[in-house]
Motif scaffolding. Structure first.
Motif, PDB file in Angstrom:
ATOM      1  N   GLU A   1      34.206  38.801  69.038  1.00 47.98           N
ATOM      2  CA  GLU A   1      34.895  39.171  67.793  1.00 47.98           C
ATOM      3  C   GLU A   1      34.272  40.421  67.198  1.00 47.98           C
ATOM      4  N   LYS A   2      32.954  40.569  67.350  1.00 47.54           N
ATOM      5  CA  LYS A   2      32.259  41.754  66.851  1.00 47.54           C
ATOM      6  C   LYS A   2      32.761  43.008  67.573  1.00 47.54           C
ATOM      7  N   ASN A   3      32.883  42.935  68.902  1.00 47.10           N
ATOM      8  CA  ASN A   3      33.381  44.082  69.671  1.00 47.10           C
ATOM      9  C   ASN A   3      34.813  44.423  69.287  1.00 47.10           C
ATOM     10  N   LEU A   4      35.626  43.385  69.103  1.00 46.92           N
ATOM     11  CA  LEU A   4      37.027  43.592  68.743  1.00 46.92           C
ATOM     12  C   LEU A   4      37.129  44.338  67.418  1.00 46.92           C
ATOM     13  N   LYS A   5      36.343  43.912  66.436  1.00 49.93           N
ATOM     14  CA  LYS A   5      36.388  44.563  65.128  1.00 49.93           C
ATOM     15  C   LYS A   5      35.863  45.995  65.189  1.00 49.93           C
ATOM     16  N   GLU A   6      34.844  46.220  66.015  1.00 47.38           N
ATOM     17  CA  GLU A   6      34.289  47.576  66.106  1.00 47.38           C
ATOM     18  C   GLU A   6      35.305  48.539  66.718  1.00 47.38           C
ATOM     19  N   ILE A   7      35.954  48.105  67.789  1.00 46.12           N
ATOM     20  CA  ILE A   7      36.919  48.994  68.445  1.00 46.12           C
ATOM     21  C   ILE A   7      38.122  49.231  67.552  1.00 46.12           C
ATOM     22  N   TRP A   8      38.615  48.192  66.912  1.00 47.59           N
ATOM     23  CA  TRP A   8      39.749  48.390  66.005  1.00 47.59           C
ATOM     24  C   TRP A   8      39.339  49.199  64.775  1.00 47.59           C
ATOM     25  N   GLY A   9      38.085  49.058  64.364  1.00 43.02           N
ATOM     26  CA  GLY A   9      37.585  49.903  63.275  1.00 43.02           C
ATOM     27  C   GLY A   9      37.620  51.374  63.656  1.00 43.02           C
ATOM     28  N   ASN A  10      37.271  51.664  64.909  1.00 46.07           N
ATOM     29  CA  ASN A  10      37.330  53.048  65.394  1.00 46.07           C
ATOM     30  C   ASN A  10      38.768  53.554  65.454  1.00 46.07           C
ATOM     31  N   ILE A  11      39.677  52.687  65.924  1.00 49.74           N
ATOM     32  CA  ILE A  11      41.090  53.069  65.992  1.00 49.74           C
ATOM     33  C   ILE A  11      41.600  53.455  64.608  1.00 49.74           C
ATOM     34  N   ILE A  12      41.317  52.622  63.649  1.00 51.74           N
ATOM     35  CA  ILE A  12      41.811  52.861  62.293  1.00 51.74           C
ATOM     36  C   ILE A  12      41.162  54.104  61.694  1.00 51.74           C
ATOM     37  N   GLU A  13      39.849  54.247  61.883  1.00 49.91           N
ATOM     38  CA  GLU A  13      39.169  55.411  61.316  1.00 49.91           C
ATOM     39  C   GLU A  13      39.677  56.709  61.932  1.00 49.91           C
ATOM     40  N   ALA A  14      39.980  56.694  63.228  1.00 46.99           N
ATOM     41  CA  ALA A  14      40.467  57.899  63.905  1.00 46.99           C
ATOM     42  C   ALA A  14      41.874  58.272  63.465  1.00 46.99           C
ATOM     43  N   PHE A  15      42.699  57.259  63.205  1.00 46.39           N
ATOM     44  CA  PHE A  15      44.140  57.513  63.057  1.00 46.39           C
ATOM     45  C   PHE A  15      44.705  57.277  61.666  1.00 46.39           C
ATOM     46  N   ARG A  16      43.883  56.901  60.701  1.00 48.54           N
ATOM     47  CA  ARG A  16      44.452  56.460  59.421  1.00 48.54           C
ATOM     48  C   ARG A  16      44.795  57.578  58.445  1.00 48.54           C
ATOM     49  N   TYR A  17      44.327  58.806  58.700  1.00 49.85           N
ATOM     50  CA  TYR A  17      44.420  59.838  57.677  1.00 49.85           C
ATOM     51  C   TYR A  17      45.696  60.655  57.694  1.00 49.85           C
ATOM     52  N   LYS A  18      46.277  60.829  58.866  1.00 53.27           N
ATOM     53  CA  LYS A  18      47.414  61.737  58.948  1.00 53.27           C
ATOM     54  C   LYS A  18      48.252  61.414  60.168  1.00 53.27           C
ATOM     55  N   GLY A  19      49.593  61.478  59.984  1.00 56.04           N
ATOM     56  CA  GLY A  19      50.473  61.301  61.130  1.00 56.04           C
ATOM     57  C   GLY A  19      50.383  62.504  62.044  1.00 56.04           C
TER      58      GLY A  19
ATOM     59  N   ILE B   1      45.339  41.480  63.862  1.00 55.68           N
ATOM     60  CA  ILE B   1      44.086  41.984  63.301  1.00 55.68           C
ATOM     61  C   ILE B   1      44.297  42.994  62.183  1.00 55.68           C
ATOM     62  N   LEU B   2      45.422  43.722  62.202  1.00 62.73           N
ATOM     63  CA  LEU B   2      45.638  44.746  61.177  1.00 62.73           C
ATOM     64  C   LEU B   2      45.772  44.137  59.779  1.00 62.73           C
ATOM     65  N   SER B   3      46.215  42.922  59.704  1.00 61.34           N
ATOM     66  CA  SER B   3      46.342  42.292  58.387  1.00 61.34           C
ATOM     67  C   SER B   3      45.028  41.650  57.953  1.00 61.34           C
ATOM     68  N   LYS B   4      44.039  41.623  58.861  1.00 64.02           N
ATOM     69  CA  LYS B   4      42.776  40.964  58.546  1.00 64.02           C
ATOM     70  C   LYS B   4      41.604  41.939  58.397  1.00 64.02           C
ATOM     71  N   ILE B   5      41.641  42.995  59.212  1.00 61.53           N
ATOM     72  CA  ILE B   5      40.458  43.847  59.290  1.00 61.53           C
ATOM     73  C   ILE B   5      40.294  44.729  58.072  1.00 61.53           C
ATOM     74  N   GLY B   6      41.415  45.171  57.479  1.00 61.67           N
ATOM     75  CA  GLY B   6      41.333  46.081  56.337  1.00 61.67           C
ATOM     76  C   GLY B   6      40.739  47.401  56.756  1.00 61.67           C
ATOM     77  N   ILE B   7      40.321  48.183  55.797  1.00 64.24           N
ATOM     78  CA  ILE B   7      39.697  49.476  56.098  1.00 64.24           C
ATOM     79  C   ILE B   7      38.378  49.551  55.352  1.00 64.24           C
ATOM     80  N   SER B   8      37.315  49.749  56.107  1.00 63.98           N
ATOM     81  CA  SER B   8      36.014  49.896  55.468  1.00 63.98           C
ATOM     82  C   SER B   8      35.973  51.236  54.753  1.00 63.98           C
TER      83      SER B   8
END
Length: 972
Positions: free
Chosen positions: A661-679, A725-732
């Protein structure tokens, strides 16, 4: 007449027989040197020189008024600095107030030029305080000349040498056995001083040309070979109230670019003008200027110059302007005067144009005229150049290029004005019919000629060898592998230049991304590491390694800021009052620390040491900030940022447990951080580079486990989607927010997922493994408030629920969307080519200008939909329900609408050539000016008994031309 100055200070002379004598004191000045001797006894001059001394630094301050400096004089030749030497000489002769005032009065040409030189000299001497051989040698040389100015100048004059101490001639003479300069036995010292002096000259000239009030005078002096005519022209210009010869800011920028050394040419005068080669037009096989000249002599009002990034579109515009202004020294074949050409750098007017273009009834020509600030009536016979239409398209999401062009065409029909437009290929314009265009490309002959030209210009033996080797390799590849994609990559001037400067071999690179990686790392390491000789600034840290890390990360952060803010230039204070350059510095340190470095958070990046970007970018003063040398370069570095900071570590070496679960959250955290700012979408090359970097061939490692592992990534993606996971992880929360728009958390998640679809599709992901779950729905991609695009080409999306979504410009090529719910969605400008939309729900959907080529649409429900301008060629719509639908200008060529239910639909000006309408009921629909064909090969198949002309339809031939006798205005 030659210009002299008498030691009494007078510049007024008269002829006395064969002699020339001073009009003030009568002294014979016929044999006087053309140098200025200013006595320090003159209070005004002494005060000015003392100011220079104090500003220059401690060494110069020690000698005060005796400091040897260079300052412009009215009789100077600024392009060599030869007669710019103002020599401070002991003596009692006083300069006249008139001379002093003309040279040093506030706002004068001399004062401005002196201040620029003082600042550049100050920067050079400051660098010399650091432990660097080049700059230290130069600082010691300058200090020595200042302390021994009398001996230095006397020696140069006695030996008939140039008294400008920064000239090669003077430096070589001073650092010699004859003069006795300390350190003369070390050849490296002479070379270091010469290189630094050339850098001073180059920087000085760049600054001169940034100020048009003195730059025009500089250019006139620089480009007039006849000294007497030059001086007369300067005086005439200065005495005239007219400013006709002073170009506007945008024209000046092109002139500057033509004469400025290329961006990696420190201390060498290799300019765009010297290396410029014209691209060819693919259609006519003429060189670009010939093709433009043919167009200019024709009756056509508008010309589009298409070309790939880096092919030389802006260089072509620069050449045209330089010809018109006489800067290039070549023929002005268009015959335009300076008043008749008006270049507009469109990226500098994005907000203004986009805002005015929001009005329904706007005039495109009026918008342009407002920028030029010349009445339309006075533009008759003039040429307007719109440079970079694609940048306007990218930087303004709401701007409709095709609509702007159509309005401009209409405006030009009523005015005798020519417009030339440069742009990268963009679909919206490519799809427009009837455009007069040229497409730029380089041939083998031009590539060979470029190599020969550069080899002749450079003194570097490595660069000469590269040019010779590249010519041979390129020719061999054309013969043996003419379809090799690398051939196209290396047919771009900017790529050739970078490859040559970095000594990069063509055969060692499989792609442009791989090439860029090698080139930029090579350039940064070669330059910056050679500059860093000081002790480590951190105990226990490898200083050289740290320099490399900071250089690379800082460049990425600058590029990423440009990408996120849709800017091509970063400034210390943008329109929102934010210092983007300082922000990039802060992010550099925080990102490196996030990846395991230990750098103090208050560490300050010194641009003089760490500005890696300076080697392929320009720092254009405080008001303009930092601008990459080419848009393609900043797009590449933005992709490097995404790859290295968020994706490169996703591999089996680090993530061995896919169930963690830790690895899953870390990778999805990277996905969100990389892609959340601009289309991101497909309007930039960022995703092309990113997808390339995340393929194994790019990683450049022997260990398969060390590079990015897409299969591992895909498993984490599927696992995360199944767990919602997108509804659970949120954005740090980030330490410092990258985003400038302050998007809500929900919108950032939507943005992240939409970008993720582009990344997945770029790697061939199609959701085939998860057919029981479509992996996309309206909650994931948001409501009408988010207009970022998705790319689901080939995805399995059966029964997907995309109701009420806004997906303008999205891509669903070959996607399986049967039974999908797209009710009320906004899908304008999308691509559903070859998609399966069987029995999909498209009620109340907006599909304006959307492509549905070969789409399967059997039984689709399109009630009350808007398909104006849609492309439905060969679309399969049997049994479809099309009631109350709007199809104005749609293309149904070769489409199958057999047995479709159509009631109260609008088909104005629709193309039905070769369409199958058998079994449909067309009587209750509006068909005015809809086109049909009766040619046996392209015949429209109508329901039995239907008479098209009675319903206002027009018969056309196979080429779409109205057939005589049909319901056209002419026949009526």
């Amino acid at each position: 007449m030659k210009r002299y100055t008498c030691k009494c200070g007078s510049m007024h002379f008269k002829k006395d027989g064969e002699k020339i004598v001073c009009n003030n004191c009568g002294k014979d000045v016929s044999e006087s040197e053309e140098y200025g001797f200013f006595s320090t006894s003159d209070s005004k001059v002494k005060k000015f020189f003392c100011k220079l001394g104090l500003d220059i630094g401690a060494e110069a301050a020690a000698v005060g008024a005796s400091t040897l400096v260079t300052i412009i004089a009215p009789w100077s030749l600024p392009f060599t600095l030869t007669a710019m030497g103002v020599i401070v000489k002991n003596g009692s002769d006083a300069l006249s107030d008139k001379i002093t005032g003309s040279l040093f009065s506030e706002g004068s040409y001399g004062k401005k030029t002196a201040d620029i030189l003082r600042d550049e000299l100050k920067n050079m001497l400051r660098k010399g305080k650091k432990d660097d051989s080049e700059y230290c040698s130069f600082a010691r040389y300058h200090s020595y000349c200042s302390l021994h100015y009398s001996d230095v100048i006397s020696y140069l004059l006695e030996n008939d040498k140039n008294t400008d101490i920064y000239s090669d001639e003077a430096i070589t003479a001073i650092i010699s056995d004859k003069f006795g300069y300390p350190g003369r036995d070390d050849p490296a010292i002479l070379e270091n001083i010469r290189i630094s002096a050339k850098e001073l000259r180059s920087n000085f000239e760049d600054k001169i040309l940034e100020d048009k009030s003195i730059g025009i005078r500089w250019l006139i002096e620089k480009n007039q070979r006849n000294h007497d005519k030059k001086l007369d022209r300067i005086i005439e210009l200065l005495m005239s109230d007219k400013n006709d010869d002073i170009p506007d800011d945008e024209t000046s920028e092109y002139i500057d670019n033509y004469s400025r050394p290329l961006f990696l040419e420190e201390g060498r005068n290799i300019t765009l003008g010297k290396i410029y080669l014209e691209a060819m037009d693919k259609k006519s096989n003429q060189n670009a200027m010939e093709a433009i000249n043919d167009w200019y002599r024709s009756n056509e009002k508008m010309l589009f110059v298409f070309g790939a990034a880096g092919i030389g579109k802006t260089s072509l515009v620069t050449k045209i302007i330089s010809d018109v202004y006489g800067i290039s020294g070549e023929e002005n074949i268009l015959g335009l005067t300076k008043e008749e050409i008006h270049p507009i750098i469109l990226r500098d007017h994005v907000c203004e144009i986009a805002e005015k273009a929001k009005k329904d009834a706007y005039s495109a020509l009026k918008i342009i005229q407002d920028i030029i600030d010349i009445p339309i009536a006075n533009l008759k016979g003039h040429l307007i150049v719109l440079d970079g239409l694609d940048e306007l398209y990218v930087l303004s999401k709401d701007f409709k290029c095709s609509e702007f062009i159509k309005k401009l065409q209409k405006d030009l029909n009523a005015n005798n004005i020519k417009v030339l437009i440069t742009l990268r290929p963009i679909k919206e314009i490519d799809d427009m019919k009837g455009l007069n265009r040229i497409n730029l490309y380089w041939t083998k002959t031009q590539i060979s000629e470029w190599c020969d030209n550069f080899s002749d210009l450079t003194t570097d033996t490595t660069e000469k060898k590269w040019c010779k080797s590249f010519k041979a390799t390129y020719s061999e590849m054309i013969e043996k592998a003419p379809n090799d994609k690398r051939l196209e990559m290396f047919s771009l001037p900017i790529i050739l230049y970078l490859a040559c400067k970095s000594n990069t071999i063509i055969s060692d690179n499989n792609s442009i991304g791989e090439f860029y990686d090698k080139v930029f790392r090579s350039i940064i390491e070669r330059k910056h590491i050679s500059m860093q000789k000081s002790n480590s600034v951190f105990d226990g840290v490898d200083h050289e390694r740290l320099i490399k890390l900071i250089n690379w990360q800082y460049t990425k952060e600058l590029a990423y800021q440009m990408y996120l803010t849709d800017k091509l230039t970063l400034t210390n204070c943008d329109s929102k009052g934010k210092d983007r350059i300082e922000f990039a510095k802060n992010r550099t340190i925080s990102e490196l620390n996030r990846h395991g470095e230990d750098i103090p958070t208050d560490y300050k990046i010194d641009d003089d040491l760490y500005l890696a970007v300076s080697h392929f970018a320009n720092k254009k003063g405080e008001e303009k900030g930092i601008e990459f040398v080419h848009k393609t370069v900043y797009e590449y570095f933005a992709a490097v940022k995404l790859y290295e900071d968020y994706f490169s570590m996703i591999n089996k070496e680090r993530f061995t447990d896919t169930e963690s679960e830790k690895n899953l959250k870390e990778i999805w955290g990277n996905i969100i951080e990389a892609f959340r700012y601009k289309g991101i979408g497909n309007e930039t090359a960022v995703f092309d580079y990113l997808n390339e970097m995340t393929r194994s061939a790019y990683n450049g490692t022997e260990s398969e486990e060390a590079g990015f592992d897409f299969e591992l990534f895909k498993n984490f993606y599927i696992q995360g989607m199944e767990q919602d996971i997108l509804s659970k992880i949120g954005i740090s929360e980030a330490a410092e927010e990258y985003n400038v728009e302050n998007l809500t958390v929900n919108n950032q998640l939507v943005c992240a997922y939409r970008n993720l679809t582009w990344f997945l599709t770029g790697h061939g992901y199609k959701n085939q493994e998860q057919k029981n779950k479509c992996m996309i729905n309206k909650d994931l991609i948001g409501d009408l408030g988010m207009d970022h695009r998705v790319n689901c080409s080939g995805w399995f999306l059966k029964y997907a629920d995309l109701r009420n979504t806004c997906l303008i410009g999205s891509v669903f090529k070959s996607a399986e969307l049967n039974h999908a719910r797209l009710n009320c969605a906004i899908l304008s400008d999308c691509s559903f080519d070859k998609a399966d939309l069987t029995e999909a729900h498209l009620e109340n959907v907006t599909l304006i200008a959307t492509s549905l080529y070969l789409a399967k649409m059997k039984g689709v429900k399109l009630n009350n939909a808007d398909l104006r301008g849609a492309f439905l060629k060969r679309a399969k719509l049997p049994d479809a329900i099309l009631n109350d639908t709007w199809f104005d200008l749609a293309n149904f060529r070769e489409a199958n609408l057999q047995n479709a239910t159509i009631d109260n639909a609008v088909f104005n000006k629709v193309n039905f050539s070769n369409a199958n309408l058998r079994g449909t009921k067309l009587e209750k629909n509006i068909l005015k000016d809809a086109e049909y064909c009766l040619d046996p090969c392209y015949a429209t198949i109508f329901p039995q008994g239907f008479e098209p002309q009675k319903h206002g339809m027009i018969e056309v031939d196979i080429n779409g031309q109205p057939v005589k006798g049909s319901n056209t205005d002419d026949s009526e």
